[in-house]
Design a protein around this motif. Structure first.
Motif, PDB file in Angstrom:
ATOM      1  N   UNK A  92      41.737 -34.691 -58.687  1.00 50.25           N
ATOM      2  CA  UNK A  92      42.826 -34.997 -57.771  1.00 50.25           C
ATOM      3  C   UNK A  92      43.299 -33.721 -57.095  1.00 50.25           C
ATOM      4  N   UNK A  93      43.374 -33.779 -55.789  1.00 47.43           N
ATOM      5  CA  UNK A  93      43.769 -32.602 -55.017  1.00 47.43           C
ATOM      6  C   UNK A  93      45.249 -32.327 -55.227  1.00 47.43           C
ATOM      7  N   UNK A  94      45.572 -31.066 -55.465  1.00 47.45           N
ATOM      8  CA  UNK A  94      46.970 -30.665 -55.571  1.00 47.45           C
ATOM      9  C   UNK A  94      47.197 -29.420 -54.741  1.00 47.45           C
ATOM     10  N   UNK A  95      48.365 -29.367 -54.102  1.00 45.45           N
ATOM     11  CA  UNK A  95      48.749 -28.222 -53.298  1.00 45.45           C
ATOM     12  C   UNK A  95      50.067 -27.675 -53.832  1.00 45.45           C
ATOM     13  N   UNK A  96      50.149 -26.350 -53.874  1.00 46.29           N
ATOM     14  CA  UNK A  96      51.352 -25.709 -54.392  1.00 46.29           C
ATOM     15  C   UNK A  96      51.737 -24.547 -53.491  1.00 46.29           C
ATOM     16  N   UNK A  97      52.956 -24.605 -52.960  1.00 49.80           N
ATOM     17  CA  UNK A  97      53.456 -23.527 -52.122  1.00 49.80           C
ATOM     18  C   UNK A  97      53.983 -22.390 -52.976  1.00 49.80           C
ATOM     19  N   UNK A  98      53.844 -21.176 -52.453  1.00 48.23           N
ATOM     20  CA  UNK A  98      54.381 -19.995 -53.124  1.00 48.23           C
ATOM     21  C   UNK A  98      54.934 -19.040 -52.074  1.00 48.23           C
ATOM     22  N   UNK A  99      56.087 -18.467 -52.373  1.00 43.26           N
ATOM     23  CA  UNK A  99      56.680 -17.520 -51.454  1.00 43.26           C
ATOM     24  C   UNK A  99      58.162 -17.360 -51.724  1.00 43.26           C
ATOM     25  N   UNK A 100      58.785 -16.396 -51.057  1.00 44.14           N
ATOM     26  CA  UNK A 100      60.208 -16.135 -51.300  1.00 44.14           C
ATOM     27  C   UNK A 100      61.094 -17.245 -50.763  1.00 44.14           C
ATOM     28  N   UNK A 101      62.183 -17.490 -51.432  1.00 43.18           N
ATOM     29  CA  UNK A 101      63.110 -18.515 -50.994  1.00 43.18           C
ATOM     30  C   UNK A 101      64.155 -18.004 -50.012  1.00 43.18           C
TER      31      UNK A 101
END
Lengths: 108, 122
Positions: B1-10
């Motif tokens: 199952x494809x999963x996407x996860x964002x990363x970066x400063x808030x």
């Protein structure tokens, strides 16, 4: 600019009801119109693509229709998990640009 | 199952550059038939597409943001990134990375990350 007008902006209905959400576009996009459902605090989820095609796994009580400038999303037998905001979204011809409607908030 | 996860400063200061990365698992970025994209959701202005890119590097930008945007893809790391420079308070939004499906099933976002809230403020 392309205008996408959804109506109503919000509605309240009961479990088991049938609701209709309309999306009107400022120009003819044929059937290049998708519908999404966004539950509170979650990402949107694709429900219907190209006006009338149900995404895999979406219950058949959802139905999309329309072409040109007028589109309808019908939800039959409304369920508690259907609360949230529904968005229409069009796409242009290649290379595609996209525009979302302003959303219709559904409450039970 | 494809999963996407964002990363970066808030939190990003005005006039600085917002940089986000989307880490993809369960599928290769080189899979045919998909673009990899960013969509943002303003608190009051709703959903807005930002940019999308193919594994070849071909990319498209929202004209309203073009000139401030760069989208890139790293197929070896299976991730793609967004840089938005000269940010203002108007760029405050939830940023989603999402898979954009193409072909006979139309152009639609069929897999989304959970979203990351970015606030532009000093």
């Amino acid at each position: 600019d392309i205008q996408m007008t959804q109506s109503p902006s919000s509605l309240s209905a009961s479990v088991g009801d049938t609701v209709n959400i309309a999306c009107q576009t400022s120009r003819d996009f044929g059937t290049r119109l998708n519908w999404y459902h966004q539950q509170p605090g979650k990402a949107p989820k694709l429900l219907v693509y190209d006006s009338g095609n149900l995404e895999t796994g979406v219950p058949p009580r959802f139905r999309g229709s329309g072409s040109g400038i007028g589109f309808i999303l019908t939800i039959n037998n409304l369920q508690p998990e259907d609360v949230g905001t529904y968005y229409c979204q069009q796409y242009d011809n290649l290379p595609p640009g996209f525009t979302f409607g302003g959303g219709t908030q559904v409450e039970i | 199952q494809v999963q996407l996860q964002e990363a970066g400063p808030g939190l990003v200061k005005p006039s600085q550059t917002l940089s986000l990365t989307c880490i993809v698992s369960g599928d290769s970025l080189t899979s045919g038939g998909f673009y990899w994209s960013w969509v943002r959701q303003h608190p009051t202005r709703g959903l807005e597409w930002v940019a999308y890119i193919y594994h070849s590097g071909t990319s498209y930008y929202n004209p309203s943001l073009e000139g401030r945007l760069t989208i890139s893809i790293d197929t070896s790391m299976n991730q793609f990134s967004l840089n938005l420079n000269s940010v203002t308070a108007a760029d405050t939004a939830v940023y989603y990375c999402a898979r954009l499906r193409t072909g006979s099933t139309g152009f639609g976002w069929d897999v989304w990350g959970q979203g990351t809230t970015v606030t532009v403020s000093s």
